[in-house]
Design a protein around this motif. Structure first.
Motif, PDB file in Angstrom:
ATOM      1  N   ALA A  14       0.837  -1.204   0.000  1.00  6.04           N
ATOM      2  CA  ALA A  14       0.000   0.000   0.000  1.00  6.04           C
ATOM      3  C   ALA A  14       0.869   1.249   0.000  1.00  6.04           C
ATOM      4  O   ALA A  14       0.590   2.215  -0.712  1.00  6.04           O
ATOM      5  CB  ALA A  14      -0.930  -0.006   1.206  1.00  6.04           C
ATOM      6  N   ALA A  15       1.943   1.239   0.774  1.00  4.62           N
ATOM      7  CA  ALA A  15       2.837   2.395   0.829  1.00  4.62           C
ATOM      8  C   ALA A  15       3.548   2.600  -0.496  1.00  4.62           C
ATOM      9  O   ALA A  15       3.751   3.731  -0.945  1.00  4.62           O
ATOM     10  CB  ALA A  15       3.854   2.219   1.952  1.00  4.62           C
ATOM     11  N   CYS A  16       3.927   1.532  -1.178  1.00  8.11           N
ATOM     12  CA  CYS A  16       4.614   1.638  -2.455  1.00  8.11           C
ATOM     13  C   CYS A  16       3.685   2.122  -3.555  1.00  8.11           C
ATOM     14  O   CYS A  16       4.123   2.731  -4.520  1.00  8.11           O
ATOM     15  CB  CYS A  16       5.206   0.290  -2.867  1.00  8.11           C
ATOM     16  N   GLY A  17       2.410   1.867  -3.429  1.00  5.31           N
ATOM     17  CA  GLY A  17       1.472   2.213  -4.474  1.00  5.31           C
ATOM     18  C   GLY A  17       0.977   3.645  -4.425  1.00  5.31           C
ATOM     19  O   GLY A  17       0.276   4.083  -5.311  1.00  5.31           O
ATOM     20  N   GLU A  18       1.341   4.418  -3.426  1.00  4.15           N
ATOM     21  CA  GLU A  18       0.860   5.786  -3.325  1.00  4.15           C
ATOM     22  C   GLU A  18       1.516   6.644  -4.399  1.00  4.15           C
ATOM     23  O   GLU A  18       2.696   6.525  -4.681  1.00  4.15           O
ATOM     24  CB  GLU A  18       1.179   6.372  -1.947  1.00  4.15           C
ATOM     25  N   ALA A  19       0.722   7.500  -5.010  1.00  3.22           N
ATOM     26  CA  ALA A  19       1.244   8.416  -6.035  1.00  3.22           C
ATOM     27  C   ALA A  19       2.096   9.490  -5.366  1.00  3.22           C
ATOM     28  O   ALA A  19       1.813   9.914  -4.250  1.00  3.22           O
ATOM     29  CB  ALA A  19       0.083   9.060  -6.784  1.00  3.22           C
ATOM     30  N   ALA A  20       3.112   9.922  -6.088  1.00  4.55           N
ATOM     31  CA  ALA A  20       3.955  10.992  -5.570  1.00  4.55           C
ATOM     32  C   ALA A  20       3.159  12.294  -5.607  1.00  4.55           C
ATOM     33  O   ALA A  20       2.650  12.697  -6.639  1.00  4.55           O
ATOM     34  CB  ALA A  20       5.222  11.121  -6.408  1.00  4.55           C
ATOM     35  N   VAL A  21       3.042  12.935  -4.468  1.00  3.92           N
ATOM     36  CA  VAL A  21       2.298  14.177  -4.343  1.00  3.92           C
ATOM     37  C   VAL A  21       3.266  15.231  -3.827  1.00  3.92           C
ATOM     38  O   VAL A  21       4.028  14.969  -2.902  1.00  3.92           O
ATOM     39  CB  VAL A  21       1.122  14.007  -3.354  1.00  3.92           C
ATOM     40  N   PRO A  22       3.264  16.428  -4.431  1.00  2.00           N
ATOM     41  CA  PRO A  22       4.160  17.461  -3.925  1.00  2.00           C
ATOM     42  C   PRO A  22       3.893  17.718  -2.452  1.00  2.00           C
ATOM     43  O   PRO A  22       2.735  17.750  -2.030  1.00  2.00           O
ATOM     44  CB  PRO A  22       3.796  18.687  -4.759  1.00  2.00           C
ATOM     45  N   THR A  23       4.947  17.871  -1.702  1.00  2.00           N
ATOM     46  CA  THR A  23       4.797  18.154  -0.285  1.00  2.00           C
ATOM     47  C   THR A  23       5.180  19.598  -0.020  1.00  2.00           C
ATOM     48  O   THR A  23       5.974  20.184  -0.734  1.00  2.00           O
ATOM     49  CB  THR A  23       5.683  17.224   0.560  1.00  2.00           C
ATOM     50  N   GLY A  24       4.593  20.159   0.974  1.00  8.70           N
ATOM     51  CA  GLY A  24       4.908  21.525   1.344  1.00  8.70           C
ATOM     52  C   GLY A  24       4.143  22.525   0.489  1.00  8.70           C
ATOM     53  O   GLY A  24       3.523  22.179  -0.504  1.00  8.70           O
ATOM     54  N   PRO A  25       4.189  23.773   0.892  1.00 13.81           N
ATOM     55  CA  PRO A  25       3.457  24.806   0.162  1.00 13.81           C
ATOM     56  C   PRO A  25       4.114  25.110  -1.188  1.00 13.81           C
ATOM     57  O   PRO A  25       5.312  24.931  -1.362  1.00 13.81           O
ATOM     58  CB  PRO A  25       3.540  26.010   1.097  1.00 13.81           C
ATOM     59  N   ALA A  26       3.290  25.565  -2.123  1.00 12.07           N
ATOM     60  CA  ALA A  26       3.803  25.985  -3.429  1.00 12.07           C
ATOM     61  C   ALA A  26       4.681  27.218  -3.239  1.00 12.07           C
ATOM     62  O   ALA A  26       4.383  28.075  -2.405  1.00 12.07           O
ATOM     63  CB  ALA A  26       2.641  26.299  -4.355  1.00 12.07           C
ATOM     64  N   THR A  27       5.753  27.298  -3.998  1.00 11.13           N
ATOM     65  CA  THR A  27       6.622  28.469  -3.963  1.00 11.13           C
ATOM     66  C   THR A  27       6.944  28.878  -5.398  1.00 11.13           C
ATOM     67  O   THR A  27       6.897  28.062  -6.311  1.00 11.13           O
ATOM     68  CB  THR A  27       7.945  28.190  -3.224  1.00 11.13           C
ATOM     69  N   VAL A  28       7.284  30.140  -5.563  1.00  4.45           N
ATOM     70  CA  VAL A  28       7.717  30.639  -6.870  1.00  4.45           C
ATOM     71  C   VAL A  28       8.988  31.436  -6.663  1.00  4.45           C
ATOM     72  O   VAL A  28       9.027  32.380  -5.877  1.00  4.45           O
ATOM     73  CB  VAL A  28       6.638  31.518  -7.540  1.00  4.45           C
ATOM     74  N   ALA A  29      10.051  31.023  -7.366  1.00  2.10           N
ATOM     75  CA  ALA A  29      11.328  31.747  -7.327  1.00  2.10           C
ATOM     76  C   ALA A  29      11.305  32.828  -8.404  1.00  2.10           C
ATOM     77  O   ALA A  29      10.796  32.606  -9.505  1.00  2.10           O
ATOM     78  CB  ALA A  29      12.485  30.791  -7.564  1.00  2.10           C
ATOM     79  N   VAL A  30      11.862  33.983  -8.076  1.00  2.34           N
ATOM     80  CA  VAL A  30      11.900  35.117  -9.002  1.00  2.34           C
ATOM     81  C   VAL A  30      13.354  35.492  -9.233  1.00  2.34           C
ATOM     82  O   VAL A  30      14.132  35.605  -8.287  1.00  2.34           O
ATOM     83  CB  VAL A  30      11.130  36.329  -8.435  1.00  2.34           C
ATOM     84  N   ALA A  31      13.727  35.699 -10.506  1.00  2.00           N
ATOM     85  CA  ALA A  31      15.104  36.086 -10.839  1.00  2.00           C
ATOM     86  C   ALA A  31      15.088  37.193 -11.889  1.00  2.00           C
ATOM     87  O   ALA A  31      14.138  37.330 -12.658  1.00  2.00           O
ATOM     88  CB  ALA A  31      15.867  34.873 -11.367  1.00  2.00           C
ATOM     89  N   ASP A  32      16.168  37.948 -11.921  1.00  2.00           N
ATOM     90  CA  ASP A  32      16.450  38.928 -12.978  1.00  2.00           C
ATOM     91  C   ASP A  32      15.360  39.984 -13.162  1.00  2.00           C
ATOM     92  O   ASP A  32      15.022  40.353 -14.291  1.00  2.00           O
ATOM     93  CB  ASP A  32      16.715  38.219 -14.316  1.00  2.00           C
ATOM     94  N   ALA A  33      14.806  40.508 -12.072  1.00  2.00           N
ATOM     95  CA  ALA A  33      13.744  41.511 -12.153  1.00  2.00           C
ATOM     96  C   ALA A  33      14.311  42.861 -12.597  1.00  2.00           C
ATOM     97  O   ALA A  33      15.257  43.380 -12.005  1.00  2.00           O
ATOM     98  CB  ALA A  33      13.041  41.650 -10.811  1.00  2.00           C
ATOM     99  N   LEU A  34      13.717  43.404 -13.657  1.00  2.00           N
ATOM    100  CA  LEU A  34      14.202  44.650 -14.266  1.00  2.00           C
ATOM    101  C   LEU A  34      13.018  45.429 -14.822  1.00  2.00           C
ATOM    102  O   LEU A  34      12.121  44.851 -15.443  1.00  2.00           O
ATOM    103  CB  LEU A  34      15.171  44.316 -15.401  1.00  2.00           C
ATOM    104  N   CYS A  35      13.000  46.744 -14.591  1.00  2.00           N
ATOM    105  CA  CYS A  35      11.999  47.632 -15.204  1.00  2.00           C
ATOM    106  C   CYS A  35      12.738  48.660 -16.052  1.00  2.00           C
ATOM    107  O   CYS A  35      13.816  49.121 -15.668  1.00  2.00           O
ATOM    108  CB  CYS A  35      11.180  48.363 -14.142  1.00  2.00           C
ATOM    109  N   ARG A  36      12.169  49.009 -17.183  1.00  2.00           N
ATOM    110  CA  ARG A  36      12.779  50.024 -18.050  1.00  2.00           C
ATOM    111  C   ARG A  36      12.642  51.416 -17.428  1.00  2.00           C
ATOM    112  O   ARG A  36      11.636  51.720 -16.790  1.00  2.00           O
ATOM    113  CB  ARG A  36      12.071  50.057 -19.405  1.00  2.00           C
ATOM    114  N   PRO A  37      13.649  52.277 -17.665  1.00  2.00           N
ATOM    115  CA  PRO A  37      13.490  53.676 -17.251  1.00  2.00           C
ATOM    116  C   PRO A  37      12.401  54.324 -18.112  1.00  2.00           C
ATOM    117  O   PRO A  37      12.149  53.887 -19.236  1.00  2.00           O
ATOM    118  CB  PRO A  37      14.867  54.297 -17.516  1.00  2.00           C
ATOM    119  N   THR A  38      11.753  55.358 -17.583  1.00  2.00           N
ATOM    120  CA  THR A  38      10.693  56.023 -18.342  1.00  2.00           C
ATOM    121  C   THR A  38      11.253  57.226 -19.092  1.00  2.00           C
ATOM    122  O   THR A  38      11.993  58.033 -18.524  1.00  2.00           O
ATOM    123  CB  THR A  38       9.562  56.486 -17.417  1.00  2.00           C
ATOM    124  N   PRO A  39      10.886  57.333 -20.371  1.00  5.44           N
ATOM    125  CA  PRO A  39      11.281  58.534 -21.120  1.00  5.44           C
ATOM    126  C   PRO A  39      10.555  59.754 -20.551  1.00  5.44           C
ATOM    127  O   PRO A  39       9.501  59.620 -19.909  1.00  5.44           O
ATOM    128  CB  PRO A  39      10.802  58.246 -22.553  1.00  5.44           C
TER     129      PRO A  39
END
Length: 148
Positions: A14-39
């Motif tokens: 029964a333990a081997c047959g369990e589907a892999a389920v994500p554990t822990g809360p969802a997270t989102v990594a953010v990289a390279d954040a850039l905004c253009r200067p305004t004319p």
């Protein structure tokens, strides 16, 4: 004894047959954040970054105290014309896949800026997701690298 061994085998199976389920809360990594200067005289700009979600998610909104309005936009070509418009349902983030918001593609639009953005400034952004907790970042103001 046989019942005990049989029970142990069934529990193990029964333990081997369990589907892999994500554990822990969802997270989102953010990289390279850039905004253009305004004319001079403009109160609108684009911001770019890369998002990587730990689980399937969606960027549903963006906010910033420096702008009256922030939207997630997409660029598309229709009848040979480039069009830009809001992604009203947000931006899909497949699990483990880096999703880039970049010039000429999906991006964040900051509108009704309260003051011009100059190179070197920092822009606070709050990214809100369907599942992950909101992420507060600071995007640097500068020119994005030229597209290759």
């Amino acid at each position: 004894m046989t019942r005990l061994l049989l029970s142990a085998c069934l529990l193990t199976l029964a333990a081997c047959g369990e589907a892999a389920v994500p554990t822990g809360p969802a997270t989102v990594a953010v990289a390279d954040a850039l905004c253009r200067p305004t004319p001079n005289g403009r109160d609108i700009t684009g911001c770019y970054l890369t998002l990587t979600a730990s689980q399937a998610d969606r960027l549903v909104s963006v906010g910033s105290p420096v702008a009256g309005l922030a939207q997630i936009h997409e660029m598309s070509t229709e009848n040979g014309m480039m069009k830009m418009g809001e992604l009203k349902d947000g931006l899909v983030l497949p699990p483990g896949e880096a999703v880039s918001l970049a010039p000429g593609g999906n991006h964040i639009m900051l509108m009704q800026l309260k003051q011009p953005l100059a190179t070197g400034d920092q822009v606070p952004l709050t990214l809100t997701f369907e599942h992950a907790r909101p992420v507060d970042i600071r995007a640097t103001v500068g020119q994005p690298p030229a597209a290759s």
